[in-house]
Design an enzyme around this catalytic site. Structure first.
Site, PDB file in Angstrom:
ATOM      1  N   THR A  47       0.825  -1.203   0.000  1.00 10.40           N
ATOM      2  CA  THR A  47       0.000   0.000   0.000  1.00 10.40           C
ATOM      3  C   THR A  47       0.863   1.258   0.000  1.00 10.40           C
ATOM      4  O   THR A  47       0.457   2.305  -0.521  1.00 10.40           O
ATOM      5  CB  THR A  47      -0.938  -0.005   1.220  1.00 10.40           C
ATOM      6  OG1 THR A  47      -1.761  -1.172   1.169  1.00 10.40           O
ATOM      7  CG2 THR A  47      -1.834   1.225   1.239  1.00 10.40           C
ATOM      8  N   HIS A  50       1.167   2.645  -3.318  1.00 11.70           N
ATOM      9  CA  HIS A  50      -0.013   3.358  -3.808  1.00 11.70           C
ATOM     10  C   HIS A  50       0.009   4.831  -3.385  1.00 11.70           C
ATOM     11  O   HIS A  50      -0.436   5.703  -4.137  1.00 11.70           O
ATOM     12  CB  HIS A  50      -1.285   2.685  -3.309  1.00 11.70           C
ATOM     13  CG  HIS A  50      -1.449   1.269  -3.758  1.00 11.70           C
ATOM     14  ND1 HIS A  50      -1.029   0.835  -4.988  1.00 11.70           N
ATOM     15  CD2 HIS A  50      -1.985   0.177  -3.134  1.00 11.70           C
ATOM     16  CE1 HIS A  50      -1.302  -0.449  -5.117  1.00 11.70           C
ATOM     17  NE2 HIS A  50      -1.873  -0.867  -4.007  1.00 11.70           N
TER      18      HIS A  50
END
Length: 347
Positions: A47, A50
């Site tokens: 993540t 991201h």
């Protein structure tokens, strides 16, 4: 005994243009109902990519990332200093209809997520609500607890959401940190697991941890044959497809290999659109499920399983904050066997 807390702490923060910057910040104050945690370990999750690539909005920069956090309570209103804890990263209210039905991630009055919309564990100290502290038994290392605080609870949540039964054939696509946990939790639930990965080392690890079979696919075109390969290797089409890669090719293959009545479970985030004709869903009564993070109970379950030696945490590399850029680059290169962990010196 009182614990001495310095005035300043070292952090790694996300700044403009997706860059990471090492900096010093004041140690945060502790509001009523919150605790100051001396971070001992923080997992480096996919993540993070991201955020760096702009797919997720941190709701303000500079932002200290890091949502897989474990450490010791240093400052708290309840006098629990010294306790070993994992941080549940969803700052939920604890009383709405979602929190009361074990769906904390959907909290109607959420304050956000630690390491997402609030500063996280890529720092020597982090301040979190006291309700977000989960005790860590002595049999579980704080490094393992940090990883369980995301990938472990995510796997428990996704498997519960899918409603696996004993003997159900399932595919886990993508053997990263979450994929390795999914393999183990699905196997614990009684499922027969086929692991799909882009490296033989990842497949070997998955099979050592409970996958019945492994399939190597190291290029997008290889996913065209996944449906027939899954049937060949498992004896019939799978009932559940856990998707952690998130490309058009992998998602299309996931739907293509499901048995009638099967479930496609999308985990995490992707910038690529899901492309499937509604008729294909209706004809075979396929289900699309999405799963992100988990509940506090999912984290407690993951820690309990680890304390019983039923859930293994695979740590690929350990480094300090100075090594965070290299840890993130290895994620980009897709060469991480398990989880990279930022470790803070004890003292």
């Amino acid at each position: 005994m009182a614990v001495s807390v310095p005035a300043l702490m070292k952090v790694a923060e996300l700044v403009e243009d997706g860059a990471l910057r090492l900096a010093e910040r004041p140690v945060p104050r502790v509001p009523d109902g919150w605790s100051l945690i001396r971070v001992r370990a923080a997992g480096v999750c996919g993540t993070e990519l991201h955020f760096l690539e702009g797919l997720l909005d941190p709701m303000g920069i500079p932002r200290v990332l890091g949502h897989e956090v474990a450490g010791e309570v240093t400052g708290a209103r309840t006098g629990s200093s010294g306790s070993r804890v994992a941080v549940y990263n969803v700052m939920n209210c604890g009383s709405c209809r979602y929190c009361n039905t074990n769906r904390d991630r959907l909290c109607a009055h959420s304050l956000g997520m630690i390491g997402f919309t609030a500063d996280g564990g890529f720092a020597e100290y982090v301040v979190v609500p006291e309700r977000n502290l989960v005790p860590v038994p002595g049999s579980v290392s704080l490094e393992a607890a940090a990883v369980l605080a995301c990938s472990g609870m995510t796997a428990v949540h996704a498997v519960r959401l899918a409603g696996l039964g004993i003997g159900d054939p399932v595919v886990v696509n993508g053997i990263g940190g979450v994929g390795l946990m999914l393999v183990q939790v699905a196997a614990l639930a009684g499922a027969t697991v086929l692991a799909v990965a882009d490296e033989t080392a990842k497949l070997d690890l998955a099979q050592n941890l409970g996958a019945r079979a492994g399939l190597l696919i190291d290029d997008p075109e290889g996913y065209e044959t996944l449906p027939e390969e899954a049937i060949r290797m498992m004896g019939r089409a799978p009932d559940v497809f856990f998707e952690t890669v998130g490309t058009r090719e992998t998602m299309r293959a996931g739907f293509g290999c499901l048995a009638p009545g099967g479930s496609f479970v999308q985990i995490g985030y992707t910038s690529q659109p899901l492309d499937i004709h509604p008729g294909a869903l209706i004809k075979n009564e396929l289900r699309i499920l999405t799963s992100a993070a988990g509940s506090r109970n999912d984290l407690e379950t993951a820690i309990a399983l680890a304390s019983q030696d039923r859930l293994a945490v695979v740590i690929a590399n350990r480094t300090d904050l100075d090594g965070l850029p290299e840890a993130i680059q290895s994620l980009r290169d897709r060469h991480v066997l398990g989880r990279n962990v930022i470790r803070y010196e004890s003292g």
